[in-house]
Design a protein around this motif. Structure first.
Motif, short mmCIF file in Angstrom:
data_model
loop_
_atom_site.label_atom_id
_atom_site.label_comp_id
_atom_site.label_asym_id
_atom_site.label_seq_id
_atom_site.Cartn_x
_atom_site.Cartn_y
_atom_site.Cartn_z
N ASP A 61 0.82 -1.21 0.00
CA ASP A 61 0.00 0.00 0.00
C ASP A 61 0.86 1.26 0.00
N GLN A 62 2.03 1.21 0.64
CA GLN A 62 2.95 2.34 0.59
C GLN A 62 3.56 2.49 -0.80
N LEU A 63 3.85 1.37 -1.44
CA LEU A 63 4.37 1.41 -2.81
C LEU A 63 3.37 2.09 -3.74
N ILE A 64 2.11 1.71 -3.64
CA ILE A 64 1.07 2.29 -4.48
C ILE A 64 0.95 3.79 -4.21
N ALA A 65 0.93 4.15 -2.93
CA ALA A 65 0.80 5.56 -2.55
C ALA A 65 1.98 6.38 -3.07
N ALA A 67 4.15 5.60 -5.56
CA ALA A 67 4.18 5.63 -7.03
C ALA A 67 3.10 6.57 -7.58
N GLY A 68 1.99 6.71 -6.87
CA GLY A 68 0.92 7.56 -7.32
C GLY A 68 1.06 9.02 -6.89
N SER A 69 2.12 9.32 -6.17
CA SER A 69 2.33 10.68 -5.67
C SER A 69 3.19 11.51 -6.61
N LYS A 70 3.23 12.80 -6.34
CA LYS A 70 4.09 13.70 -7.11
C LYS A 70 5.56 13.29 -6.97
N GLU A 78 6.92 9.90 -14.85
CA GLU A 78 5.47 9.73 -14.83
C GLU A 78 5.00 8.37 -15.34
N GLU A 79 5.53 7.96 -16.48
CA GLU A 79 5.08 6.70 -17.08
C GLU A 79 5.43 5.50 -16.20
N LYS A 80 6.67 5.47 -15.72
CA LYS A 80 7.11 4.34 -14.88
C LYS A 80 6.35 4.34 -13.56
N GLN A 83 3.03 2.82 -14.09
CA GLN A 83 3.17 1.36 -14.24
C GLN A 83 3.37 0.69 -12.89
N ILE A 84 4.20 1.29 -12.05
CA ILE A 84 4.47 0.73 -10.73
C ILE A 84 3.21 0.75 -9.87
N ALA A 85 2.48 1.85 -9.91
CA ALA A 85 1.23 1.93 -9.14
C ALA A 85 0.24 0.88 -9.60
#
Length: 118
Positions: A61-65, A67-70, A78-80, A83-85
């Protein structure tokens, strides 16, 4: 520590050091632990190593957060980051608790032996 556990953790620790996603702090802790094996510092370094591994493994959940952050977009691009998120959401839906990058996957394996290491 039983020899089979020691052998397993030693092998995984070498793989962790070589993992491209391993942080410098984790590499330092891994090397310090390897250097302490068989010495009077082994128990102390084992505790320190476990602590470092627990601090550095990335919950999905931290990875998603991230990767989805600024900051994630700035770090990965941005693209990577997108993809990670998306990958993080996939592995989370599949029941994974932690990031599945090479370093986190190895750390998870080592931490499964934590109780046998102490």
């Amino acid at each position: 520590m039983e020899k089979s556990v020691l052998d397993f953790v030693t092998e995984k620790t070498h793989a962790l050091i070589d993992a491209p996603t391993c942080s410098s702090e984790t590499k330092a802790a891994a090397k310090a632990w390897l250097d302490a094996v068989g010495t009077d510092r082994e128990a102390e370094e084992t505790q320190a190593y476990i602590k470092e591994l627990e601090e550095d493994i990335m919950p999905v959940d931290q990875l998603i957060a991230f990767a989805g952050s600024k900051q994630g977009s700035q770090y990965f691009g941005e693209e990577k980051a997108a993809q990670i998120a998306a990958h993080g959401k996939e592995i989370q839906a599949a029941g994974r608790k932690y990031c599945d990058c090479p370093a986190c996957a190895i750390v998870e394996e080592i931490l499964e032996k934590k109780d046998q290491m102490i």
